[in-house]
Scaffold this motif. Structure first.
Motif, PDB file in Angstrom:
ATOM      1  N   ALA A  65      -8.414 -33.993  29.401  1.00 42.86           N
ATOM      2  CA  ALA A  65      -7.639 -35.033  30.103  1.00 42.86           C
ATOM      3  C   ALA A  65      -6.185 -34.300  29.332  1.00 42.86           C
ATOM      4  O   ALA A  65      -5.537 -34.593  30.066  1.00 42.86           O
ATOM      5  N   PHE A  66      -5.780 -34.003  27.691  1.00 45.53           N
ATOM      6  CA  PHE A  66      -4.745 -33.587  27.634  1.00 45.53           C
ATOM      7  C   PHE A  66      -4.348 -32.661  28.701  1.00 45.53           C
ATOM      8  O   PHE A  66      -2.915 -32.767  29.033  1.00 45.53           O
ATOM      9  N   ALA A  67      -4.727 -31.208  28.717  1.00 39.47           N
ATOM     10  CA  ALA A  67      -4.580 -31.125  29.383  1.00 39.47           C
ATOM     11  C   ALA A  67      -4.363 -30.538  30.785  1.00 39.47           C
ATOM     12  O   ALA A  67      -2.682 -30.770  31.118  1.00 39.47           O
ATOM     13  N   VAL A  68      -4.776 -31.838  31.520  1.00 38.98           N
ATOM     14  CA  VAL A  68      -4.468 -32.258  33.061  1.00 38.98           C
ATOM     15  C   VAL A  68      -2.651 -33.516  32.323  1.00 38.98           C
ATOM     16  O   VAL A  68      -2.028 -33.093  33.421  1.00 38.98           O
ATOM     17  N   LEU A  69      -3.147 -33.820  32.116  1.00 41.04           N
ATOM     18  CA  LEU A  69      -2.193 -34.779  31.523  1.00 41.04           C
ATOM     19  C   LEU A  69      -0.450 -34.176  31.027  1.00 41.04           C
ATOM     20  O   LEU A  69       0.429 -34.271  31.786  1.00 41.04           O
ATOM     21  N   ALA A  70      -0.861 -33.026  30.137  1.00 41.81           N
ATOM     22  CA  ALA A  70       0.200 -31.443  29.811  1.00 41.81           C
ATOM     23  C   ALA A  70       0.766 -31.329  31.145  1.00 41.81           C
ATOM     24  O   ALA A  70       1.947 -31.202  31.824  1.00 41.81           O
ATOM     25  N   TYR A  71      -0.561 -30.821  32.441  1.00 43.26           N
ATOM     26  CA  TYR A  71       0.541 -30.364  33.692  1.00 43.26           C
ATOM     27  C   TYR A  71       1.100 -31.582  34.078  1.00 43.26           C
ATOM     28  O   TYR A  71       1.968 -29.931  34.607  1.00 43.26           O
ATOM     29  N   VAL A  72       0.409 -32.480  34.317  1.00 43.01           N
ATOM     30  CA  VAL A  72       0.619 -33.234  35.624  1.00 43.01           C
ATOM     31  C   VAL A  72       2.519 -33.905  34.907  1.00 43.01           C
ATOM     32  O   VAL A  72       2.990 -33.132  35.791  1.00 43.01           O
ATOM     33  N   VAL A  73       3.287 -34.177  33.356  1.00 44.24           N
ATOM     34  CA  VAL A  73       4.024 -33.631  33.790  1.00 44.24           C
ATOM     35  C   VAL A  73       5.190 -32.901  33.598  1.00 44.24           C
ATOM     36  O   VAL A  73       5.787 -33.159  33.382  1.00 44.24           O
ATOM     37  N   LEU A  74       4.029 -31.756  33.074  1.00 40.24           N
ATOM     38  CA  LEU A  74       4.884 -30.506  32.869  1.00 40.24           C
ATOM     39  C   LEU A  74       5.563 -29.972  34.109  1.00 40.24           C
ATOM     40  O   LEU A  74       6.640 -29.958  34.383  1.00 40.24           O
ATOM     41  N   ALA A  98      -3.365 -43.152  31.534  1.00 40.90           N
ATOM     42  CA  ALA A  98      -4.485 -44.179  30.822  1.00 40.90           C
ATOM     43  C   ALA A  98      -5.448 -44.841  31.846  1.00 40.90           C
ATOM     44  O   ALA A  98      -6.705 -45.875  31.236  1.00 40.90           O
ATOM     45  N   GLY A  99      -4.450 -45.029  32.416  1.00 39.09           N
ATOM     46  CA  GLY A  99      -5.015 -46.143  33.394  1.00 39.09           C
ATOM     47  C   GLY A  99      -6.106 -45.526  34.574  1.00 39.09           C
ATOM     48  O   GLY A  99      -7.033 -46.835  34.213  1.00 39.09           O
ATOM     49  N   LEU A 100      -5.716 -44.504  34.264  1.00 38.42           N
ATOM     50  CA  LEU A 100      -6.976 -43.486  34.898  1.00 38.42           C
ATOM     51  C   LEU A 100      -7.826 -43.687  34.386  1.00 38.42           C
ATOM     52  O   LEU A 100      -8.919 -43.822  34.986  1.00 38.42           O
ATOM     53  N   GLY A 101      -7.786 -43.055  33.141  1.00 38.38           N
ATOM     54  CA  GLY A 101      -8.980 -43.043  32.241  1.00 38.38           C
ATOM     55  C   GLY A 101     -10.124 -44.382  32.047  1.00 38.38           C
ATOM     56  O   GLY A 101     -11.488 -43.870  32.042  1.00 38.38           O
ATOM     57  N   ILE A 102      -9.366 -45.758  32.340  1.00 39.21           N
ATOM     58  CA  ILE A 102      -9.945 -46.240  31.457  1.00 39.21           C
ATOM     59  C   ILE A 102     -10.663 -47.328  32.884  1.00 39.21           C
ATOM     60  O   ILE A 102     -12.051 -47.274  32.994  1.00 39.21           O
ATOM     61  N   VAL A 107      -1.995 -52.944  29.600  1.00 36.37           N
ATOM     62  CA  VAL A 107      -0.811 -51.370  30.510  1.00 36.37           C
ATOM     63  C   VAL A 107       0.025 -51.873  31.011  1.00 36.37           C
ATOM     64  O   VAL A 107       1.459 -51.366  31.217  1.00 36.37           O
ATOM     65  N   PRO A 108       0.005 -52.913  32.074  1.00 37.23           N
ATOM     66  CA  PRO A 108       1.080 -53.412  33.112  1.00 37.23           C
ATOM     67  C   PRO A 108       1.912 -54.141  32.265  1.00 37.23           C
ATOM     68  O   PRO A 108       3.058 -53.721  32.640  1.00 37.23           O
ATOM     69  N   VAL A 109       1.976 -54.589  31.457  1.00 39.85           N
ATOM     70  CA  VAL A 109       2.840 -55.370  30.310  1.00 39.85           C
ATOM     71  C   VAL A 109       3.663 -53.947  30.109  1.00 39.85           C
ATOM     72  O   VAL A 109       5.402 -54.250  30.024  1.00 39.85           O
ATOM     73  N   LEU A 110       2.819 -53.189  29.381  1.00 39.51           N
ATOM     74  CA  LEU A 110       4.017 -52.013  28.949  1.00 39.51           C
ATOM     75  C   LEU A 110       4.589 -51.122  30.036  1.00 39.51           C
ATOM     76  O   LEU A 110       6.119 -51.003  29.946  1.00 39.51           O
ATOM     77  N   LEU A 111       3.734 -51.319  31.461  1.00 39.00           N
ATOM     78  CA  LEU A 111       4.431 -50.163  32.233  1.00 39.00           C
ATOM     79  C   LEU A 111       6.066 -51.574  32.643  1.00 39.00           C
ATOM     80  O   LEU A 111       7.168 -50.632  33.224  1.00 39.00           O
ATOM     81  N   ALA A 112       6.122 -52.712  32.768  1.00 41.32           N
ATOM     82  CA  ALA A 112       7.031 -53.146  32.964  1.00 41.32           C
ATOM     83  C   ALA A 112       8.168 -52.817  32.026  1.00 41.32           C
ATOM     84  O   ALA A 112       9.348 -53.133  32.080  1.00 41.32           O
TER      85      ALA A 112
END
Lengths: 329, 440
Positions: free
Chosen positions: A12-21, A267-271, A232-237
């Motif tokens: 998950a970390f590798a995919v996230l790193a990929y997605v943002v980078l 994180a939402g996807l992970g949940i 999650v939605p609260v932090l998003l806002a």
């Protein structure tokens, strides 16, 4: 400790790193496609040239890692999403070679188009892949058992669009941070409406996802899952508000907010997914290889990933500051 | 029938994409080390000609590396898209090796390539040189892991097989250092070095034929020929040892290479012929009596197994293996000969005066890469009909994707690769056609 859990976290970390980078450098490619001024275009490419292939290596790690530790997931997801994956790979071919080709080939215009279109198509196909995974993959006897067109639905197309817009937002924010003057101002404008669209699309995907499987809905709205999901939605806002304020004069602020946005969405996807790796049925424990494989690769990963983060950080630091074209440009 | 067609299309797709791909890593492996040598020579001697050559080949390295990256990403996903059966069954054993390739090589190369290409103004000479060394080291580490994976598919070791037919690791050292690894790795690394020596030598020759006094061209030409003279004979030796290893572990492949249909003592060496699998014989054969037995068994009357020792269903395609091997060996002999000729001319003080050698080297420009591809075709086609030799059949390795899907993606790959890499090779040739700076 449960090796499959550790590896699920690492992948998950590798995919996230990929997605943002690669997300921000694909996004720069998309904005490149709508930019007309050749000097601005060169600046945009120059801002990502030293780092793009390191960014793309995370994609190889995601694929290779899946093959190594969750071979069943690798062997079912890729055949199921075949056209989207092939489309992504071909788009990345065009875009990757364009970095060098556009300055060396006779026909610069052609490779400029390849760079912009390749970036957009790669992002779109990655969104299709995400959507195709979320909506579920039919597996029988350890093999993909669905049809050729399963990857193409309203939901997957929506995800495709959302990822394109999200990447473009990351790209715009990266350019706000790394450029100045006219280009930076223009990117502040782009980021404004890309931000609004990302916010809306994230909302639609988030509301649609729990409707795909009862299991997702129970996770999001059932007790005690809601304790985990409601922040999650609260932090998003909150991030959206910070982002909006930062757009006016902020330098690195909008980029950090957009990154945070992606991390939260991830994180939402992970949940939703956990502990599934291939919805609707295959869990990370079903898909995991034998412990000896997981342990063997983990031993090196523990040493190598911190090193990678270290020298990747060094490389970003080395090329820090506002981008300027090299002499003779 | 449609299953069979999809299998063949998937095989063609893999062969096509991997053959395009491997050319670029081979150039990267060779050029990265060459660049380290050039930069070291510049730092040591301060002679501008070495810096000029470094910059000259760095541009080509960037191009080859970029094309290697994008075609390599395709490979890392192709195991899953087209070879799901293979991935599910072998992932636990070879997956971690490929994971190590990414972690220990790809990130290293990508991380320091940026410094090497764009960092000259931001870091000192020492750091820049260190970055060049690290990139070169990365290319070699990458070769280490991927050759380990390939060798394991050829000569599997250190595994057990569970009830589902999945391979499970039993002894990692035995997996990594499997019986053919120590032959394949040096064979591939030396082949990459020789490929680049041919490219550099041909570039030098091209410019010497026009401007005989150009210092940079002279350095290139001379260095390339040192490489051929010293390393090509070593490669012949390594290849011979590799052949003996193959005889021990994959005798059917050797039978196909030799065109030996029937088992016999004192087998001849077939120099030329047309293998006929239907009739199980070689047509138009030109052979040297007993030589095959002598080379492979070191005995004039040594016994060798022919393909008749195995059922036909277990034969590789004899024609492909037989011819690919001869192309490789023929070009290898040509490289040895060119290297030998250069030594003779060097001693006579006529290395740059003998224009015929420049023409020969120009002709040998692509020889290293063609030989490298032919060698890979020999060993990979010779592994058939298995993906994991003797254990997992290619037919049981494929994904459940229909022929139209595989065919369509194959067509897309062919179109895109020909257009993109065709353009890339065109750019590389144009760069190589520009003379290096004249002054040294």
């Amino acid at each position: 400790m449960d090796l499959a859990m550790i590896w699920a976290g690492l992948i998950a970390f590798a995919v996230l790193a990929y997605v943002v980078l690669d997300g921000f450098d694909l996004g720069v490619g998309m904005l490149f496609a709508v930019e007309r001024d050749p000097k601005m275009r060169d600046l945009m490419v120059h801002s990502i040239a030293p780092v793009w292939d390191g960014n793309e290596t995370w994609l190889v790690l995601g694929g290779g890692g899946l093959f190594a530790v969750f071979p069943l997931a690798y062997a079912t997801i890729l055949p199921a999403l075949y056209p989207a994956i092939i489309g992504m790979l071909l788009a990345l071919v065009f875009r990757g070679v364009a970095f060098e080709f556009r300055v060396r080939a006779g026909n610069k215009r052609l490779w400029d188009i390849a760079f912009g279109v390749g970036s957009g198509l790669a992002g779109f196909c990655q969104g299709l892949t995400l959507g195709g995974l979320l909506q579920g993959i039919r597996v029988e006897h350890r093999a993909y058992a669905g049809g050729w067109w399963d990857w193409l639905t309203g939901f997957t197309v929506l995800c495709g669009v959302a990822v394109v817009i999200g990447y473009a937002l990351l790209g715009a924010c990266w350019l706000i941070w790394r450029t100045e003057g006219e280009l930076q101002q223009r990117c502040r404008g782009y980021a404004r409406w890309l931000g609004v669209m990302t916010f809306v699309l994230t909302g639609v995907v988030s509301l649609w996802t729990p409707l795909l499987h009862a299991r997702f809905a129970a996770r999001w709205f059932g007790w005690p899952g809601v304790l985990l999901t409601s922040p999650v939605p609260v932090l998003l806002a909150g991030l959206a508000w910070l982002f909006w304020r930062g757009l006016v004069k902020g330098e690195v602020g909008p980029f950090l907010c957009a990154l945070g946005w992606f991390v939260l969405g991830f994180a939402g996807l992970g949940i939703s997914l956990f502990p599934l790796i291939v919805p609707p049925d295959i869990t990370i424990w079903d898909a995991a290889g034998p412990d000896s494989s997981l342990r063997f690769l983990l031993a090196g990963t523990v040493v190598l990933v911190p090193l990678i983060l270290g020298y990747t950080g060094y490389s970003y630091w080395l090329f820090r500051g506002k981008v300027r074209l090299p002499a003779g440009h | 029938m449609s299953g069979l067609d999809a299998l063949h299309l998937a095989r063609v797709q893999f062969a096509f994409t991997v053959m395009f791909h491997i050319v670029f890593p081979a150039i990267s492996i060779g050029l990265a080390s060459y660049l380290v040598v050039l930069e070291a020579l510049w730092l040591r001697t301060g002679r501008a000609v070495f810096l000029d050559l470094f910059r000259y080949w760095l541009k080509l390295f960037a191009l080859a590396f970029g094309m290697g990256v994008v075609s390599g990403v395709v490979m890392s996903y192709q195991f899953g898209t087209n070879w799901a059966g293979f991935s599910d069954k072998t992932g636990p054993v070879i997956g971690p090796l490929m994971g190590y390739e990414v972690l220990s090589a790809f990130f290293l190369e990508a991380g320091f390539l940026g410094v090497m290409l764009f960092g000259a103004e931001r870091v000192g000479r020492r750091v820049h040189f260190a970055a060049s060394c690290i990139v070169a080291l990365g290319t070699l580490i990458s070769a280490f892991w991927i050759l380990s994976v390939n060798s394991w598919m050829q000569t599997p070791a250190g595994y057990s097989i569970d009830a589902d037919g999945r391979f499970l690791p039993a002894d990692w050292l035995a997996v990594i250092f499997n019986p053919s690894f120590f032959y394949r790795l040096p064979h591939m690394v030396l082949a990459s070095y020789l490929s680049v020596a041919c490219l550099v030598g041909a570039t030098g020759a091209w410019h010497l034929l026009r401007h005989p006094e150009n210092a940079g061209s002279r350095v290139m030409f001379s260095m390339a020929l040192w490489m051929l003279a010293l390393v090509a004979p070593v490669q012949v030796l390594v290849g011979d040892l590799h052949g003996l290893n193959t005889l021990a572990y994959q005798p059917a492949k050797i039978a196909a290479i030799e065109g030996l249909f029937s088992s016999q003592a004192g087998a001849p060496l077939v120099l030329f012929g047309v293998p006929d699998m239907e009739q199980a014989r070689i047509g138009y054969e030109i052979a040297v009596p007993h030589l095959s037995a002598l080379i492979l068994t070191h005995d004039w009357n040594g016994a060798l197994q022919g393909l008749d020792a195995w059922p036909r269903a277990d034969w590789p395609h004899v024609g492909i293996v037989f011819w690919a091997f001869r192309v490789m060996v023929g070009l290898g002999v040509a490289m040895v000969a060119a290297g030998g000729a250069s030594l003779y001319l060097r001693v006579r003080g006529r290395l740059f005066a003998a224009r015929w050698l420049q023409r020969v080297m120009l002709g040998l420009g692509p020889a290293g890469l063609i030989a490298l591809l032919a060698g890979w075709v020999t060993t990979e086609a010779g592994r058939q009909p298995y993906t994991v030799y003797g254990l997992l059949r290619t037919a049981d390795s494929v994904s459940p994707i229909g022929a139209p899907g595989v065919g369509l993606s194959l067509a897309a790959f062919v179109l895109v690769y020909l257009a993109v890499f065709g353009a890339g090779v065109g750019i590389m040739l144009r760069l190589m056609a520009q003379p290096p700076k004249a002054e040294g």
